[in-house]
Design an enzyme around this catalytic site. Structure first.
Site, mmCIF file in Angstrom:
data_model
loop_
_atom_site.group_PDB
_atom_site.id
_atom_site.type_symbol
_atom_site.label_atom_id
_atom_site.label_comp_id
_atom_site.label_asym_id
_atom_site.label_seq_id
_atom_site.Cartn_x
_atom_site.Cartn_y
_atom_site.Cartn_z
ATOM 1 N N CYS A 99 0.089 1.619 -4.074
ATOM 2 C CA CYS A 99 1.038 0.362 -4.061
ATOM 3 C C CYS A 99 1.887 0.470 -5.476
ATOM 4 C CB CYS A 99 0.172 -0.711 -3.900
ATOM 5 S SG CYS A 99 1.277 -2.416 -3.638
ATOM 6 N N HIS A 177 -2.891 -0.579 0.599
ATOM 7 C CA HIS A 177 -4.122 -0.738 -0.243
ATOM 8 C C HIS A 177 -5.431 -0.134 0.726
ATOM 9 C CE1 HIS A 177 -2.431 -2.992 -3.999
ATOM 10 N NE2 HIS A 177 -1.642 -3.528 -3.102
ATOM 11 N N GLU A 179 -8.008 0.540 -0.550
ATOM 12 C CA GLU A 179 -9.359 0.160 -1.466
ATOM 13 C C GLU A 179 -9.620 -1.144 -0.992
ATOM 14 O OE1 GLU A 179 -6.024 -1.414 -4.172
ATOM 15 O OE2 GLU A 179 -6.267 0.167 -2.322
#
Length: 240
Positions: A99, A177, A179
């Site tokens: 990002c 994202h 994660e």
């Protein structure tokens, strides 16, 4: 020797979460460095002394709530971090930007970053030209900016409104994202003190529910993404 990945936490709310688990599964030791600490989050500009990138095999600049092109940040630690990733690339160290971190890679290597006409917050279907590196499907987004590709970069994935992934040498930039898990999302929802969700007509409970529903689907795709990065991007020959 054990390989080590360094996660650069550009924002105290943006931690490595599921990515650390995935790198650990591939035998990497995980180090972290807090670029902006919690006590500086409301005034993030300032000088930062970064670790020497040559001590790591992979460096992962993570997300942040601020624009990568903010003049005060570019004049302080963002400018320093840009030079760090350039030095890392020159030394043959692999880079994975997430990002804000992906936008930083774009900016560092000659692309541009600007305000997007349509922000993306939530789960968005992403089309991939290289599913062996970036699996297609739903990935979580929370961003208001988008990049233009640096010279020589190859776009791997996109949504209708933004480029979502590119490679350049031994670097992979992601706009989404990978994660995010439920715990990390909760931190972001709690930290949304400017009301971004409400302003866009989004419901926090809907995001929580969707994140929980997709957890079993996303987990193997994160492993595929990290494996693809390590094999096809980081696995390229280092520059002489």
């Amino acid at each position: 020797m054990t390989r080590t990945v360094l996660f650069l936490r550009n924002d105290p709310l943006a931690t490595e979460a599921l990515l650390a688990e995935a790198f650990g599964e591939f035998g990497y030791d995980v180090d972290t460095f807090d670029v902006v600490t919690a006590d500086r989050a409301h005034d993030p500009a300032g000088e930062v002394v970064f670790p020497d990138p040559r001590g790591y095999d992979v460096i992962v600049p993570l997300g942040a709530r601020w624009p990568v092109y903010d003049p005060a940040l570019r004049a302080s630690w963002v400018g320093t971090e840009v030079q760090l990733v350039r030095d890392a690339a020159a030394a043959g160290i692999a880079l994975l930007g997430v990002c804000f971190g992906g936008q930083l890679l774009a900016q560092a290597f000659g692309g541009t970053v600007e305000r997007s006409t349509r922000p993306e917050i939530g789960w968005f279907d992403t089309a991939s030209a290289r599913p062996d590196i970036v699996p297609g499907g739903a990935w979580f987004q929370w961003h208001f900016d988008r990049w233009t590709l640096p010279p020589g970069a190859v776009e791997l994935a996109r949504t209708p409104d933004a480029s979502q992934a590119f490679t350049l040498g031994r670097a992979l930039a992601l706009q989404f994202h990978p994660e995010v898990d439920v715990a990390l999302l909760e931190n972001w929802i709690t930290g949304d003190d400017v009301g971004e969700l409400a302003a866009l007509g989004l419901n926090a409970d809907d995001l929580r529910t969707r994140t929980t529903e997709l957890a079993d689907d996303v987990a193997p795709r994160i492993r595929t993404l990290v494996a693809g990065f390590l094999t096809h991007v980081a696995g390229q020959s280092r520059p002489s």
